[in-house]
Design an enzyme around this catalytic site. Structure first.
Site: not given
Ligand code: ADP
Length: 290
Positions: A239-242
């Site tokens: 979820a870093a990109g999210d």
């Protein structure tokens, strides 16, 4: 308002010493079940950044908890429909280094119909933003529908960028990709070269290539900038990109400049990688002072 037409998944997360290889069986020391899906995560991130967000998507009978998770985060859930197929889900392994390995079953996320999407877009227009990822069926078609309404359209072609048609790229106001997706789309593994190609194909769009711990690069037409991420100890990069996408779209929808939006997104994503989980790891942090 931001309308995010995106996936809703149940995440099954397993902590392992090393990621399983073909033919191998590994034992997991820790199991958790939670809300996930790139769509859901990005809606939560945008809401935690303080934006007005509505999520649109499909769940099965087993997915009501996902609707509740979004509602608790302050997301409008009136466009989430229950359908007969099972809810999408993901099997996620995380190793000691915080690296992950993910299997996704799309389920209800791949049951979007044109009439349904048209209904979700009813009443929206140029003041609104449409956010899309590649975990629902026919995202390019929904890009077109958003465009026809005059909405600002942002695509995050994840987890697989495959072949996004040039006509779709041209129609975008913003494109956010990680290094792998940038390479898939541009057919070069050099991120700066990929950015040059993507800005040529979508000259009006803000293009961001995220580079993990190295931060990101941005381009629009001939303009370029580089943004560094703070040095932190990553324990789970899920979820870093999210988080990055949700914060960037929220910030720009709320009128922040691109540079401020990137700064905020980088700070939020750096906190996310220091926490375990997907939706649960997305922080709520105040906007940086300009
Ligand atoms: P994705 O999660 O989609 O593969 P990235 O790995 O590029 O995308 O990460 C997205 C953003 O998250 C990066 O641009 C960066 O800001 C932040 N990030 C990712 N990994 C780290 C890390 N180890 N340390 C600090 N920030 C990170």
């Amino acid at each position: 308002m931001i309308l995010n037409i995106g996936s809703l998944n149940i995440d099954h997360v397993y902590q392992v010493d090393t990621l399983v290889r073909p033919g191998e069986t590994v034992t997991s020391s820790r199991y958790t079940k939670g809300a996930g899906g790139k769509g859901l995560n990005q809606s939560i991130a945008a809401a935690r950044a303080g934006a007005e967000v509505a999520h649109a998507g499909c769940i099965g009978e087993d997915g009501e908890s996902l609707r509740q998770t979004l509602q608790h985060a302050g997301v409008d859930v009136t466009r989430i429909d229950q359908v007969t197929s099972p809810t999408g889900h993901a099997i996620i392994q995380i190793d000691r280094e915080g690296r992950n390995c993910i299997v996704v079953y799309s389920g209800a996320n791949h049951g979007l119909q044109p009439e349904t999407v048209t209904g979700w877009l009813d009443g929206l227009g140029p003041k609104d933003t449409l956010l899309l990822q590649h975990e629902v069926n026919e995202p390019e078609r929904w890009v077109r529908l958003g465009r026809e309404k005059g909405m600002r359209v942002l695509l995050n072609p994840a987890p697989a960028a495959g072949c996004v048609p040039r006509s779709t790229l041209e129609a975008l106001d913003a494109l956010i990709v990680n290094e792998v997706e940038a390479a898939e789309l541009s057919r070069t593994s050099m991120p700066h070269e990929a950015l040059d190609r993507l800005t040529a194909w979508a000259p009006k769009a803000d293009i961001i290539v995220t580079l993990g711990a190295a931060g990101c690069i941005w381009g629009r037409g001939n303009q370029r900038s580089t943004h560094y991420a703070p040095k932190v100890k990553a324990i789970d990069t899920t979820a870093a990109g999210d988080t990055f996408v949700g914060y960037w779209v929220a910030a720009t929808a709320m009128g922040h400049t691109n540079a401020a939006a990137i700064e905020w997104a980088i700070q939020a994503a750096a906190l996310c990688v220091q926490r375990v989980g997907a939706a649960a790891a997305i922080p709520a942090i105040p906007a940086p002072t300009p």
